[in-house]
Design an enzyme around this catalytic site. Sequence first.
Site, short mmCIF file in Angstrom:
data_model
loop_
_atom_site.label_atom_id
_atom_site.label_comp_id
_atom_site.label_asym_id
_atom_site.label_seq_id
_atom_site.Cartn_x
_atom_site.Cartn_y
_atom_site.Cartn_z
N HIS A 120 1.74 -65.06 4.61
CA HIS A 120 1.36 -63.65 4.76
C HIS A 120 1.31 -63.22 6.23
O HIS A 120 0.77 -62.17 6.54
CB HIS A 120 0.03 -63.36 4.05
N ASN A 161 6.43 -59.06 -9.99
CA ASN A 161 7.76 -59.33 -9.44
C ASN A 161 8.55 -58.09 -9.08
O ASN A 161 9.65 -58.19 -8.52
CB ASN A 161 8.57 -60.17 -10.45
N ARG A 184 8.90 -65.47 -0.43
CA ARG A 184 8.08 -65.11 -1.60
C ARG A 184 8.83 -65.37 -2.91
O ARG A 184 8.22 -65.80 -3.91
CB ARG A 184 7.70 -63.62 -1.49
N HIS A 216 7.40 -67.35 -6.14
CA HIS A 216 7.35 -66.76 -7.48
C HIS A 216 8.26 -67.49 -8.46
O HIS A 216 8.01 -67.47 -9.66
CB HIS A 216 7.70 -65.27 -7.42
#
Length: 326
Positions: free
Chosen positions: A198, A100, A63, A67
Amino acid sequence: MAMAHRLVGGLVVVVALACFYSSEAQLQVGYYNSTCPGAEDLIQTIVHGAIRMDSGNGPGLIRLFFHDCFVRGCDASVLLDDPNPNPGGNATVEKTAPPNLSLRGFGVIDRAKRVVERRCPGVVSCADVVAFAARDAARIMGGVKFAMPSGRLDGRVSNASDAVANLPPASFNLTQLVTRFASKNLTADEMVTLSGAHSIGRSHCSSFSSRLYPQLDPTLNSTLGRKLRARCPAAPGRHDRVVQLDDVTPLQLDTQYYANVVTHEAVFASDQALVDRNDTAALVAAYAGNRKLWSQRFADAMVKMGSIEVLTGPPGEVRLQCNKVN
Ligand code: HEM
């Protein structure tokens, strides 16, 4: 003849410009082979140890890469600390922005960077460490193996507002998701493919509680809905609890996620939205029954995500410490 010459000349200029602007062309597999041999192995050893200690580092690192790449490109801007923190003041750098706050894996990146710095000072960028770590996490959690091109430089700018403006929230519908990924040069198919991440990791209740209260979202399997309600109270108090994104194989980066979407057992509205159009729904169904197809496409899409708006020249730099500019 002169006309043909001009045409060929024009073509050369177009191709040259395309290469100049195509960041993919500038990254290279094995970029550090001569300048820091063994860098990728060192990073992999650190990532492996970190995931063995805490499996949450696996999803955390994948992740983190997403990001990083979606905000100012893959330039490690997500790792920068605010140089002048103002206690109680407004969010300033990316890592303080709401999307975040739940990121994990910063410590793993710092450790990996320290180890490669000791071996080859000032050579390997933090942006590449993030990309290698995500690639390694995908192999460790799901046996998805691929080469990650490198040669990214680190950025010098990090704004919380850029994170809010570029990271998709879990409430996005399919049109919004497709548009947001298109703005990063990723197709709807690639968005579906990358969402397979996911299949590991967790979410805080606050990221999907609008599907539980005041009414259960009718597109959510009602058994799962009741289970999530039991775990995530309507009045959560101060503690935002967490749930696994894939309850069936929570530690396996696999295609169970797509099976969950088909049976309406995915946690986010943005996951369930993938079946709202015929083409994306067909891809979800295809991935649910074909792990090999998904893992190949996932590897390709991770590489492509890793080329978003990369810096390969000034003002990019190789940061000495990942949390501050040089
Ligand atoms: C399609 C749009 C996406 C949306 C709306 C979205 C949203 C979210 C949200 C809300 C969380 C939970 C945060 C929390 O509450 O703790 C999450 C977790 C996660 N996301 Fe996504 N995401 C998307 C795409 C992606 C992509 C492209 C990747 C990587 C390829 C990814 C990898 C992950 C992982 C691995 C986790 C679990 C993190 C952990 O356990 O620490 N996501 N995502």
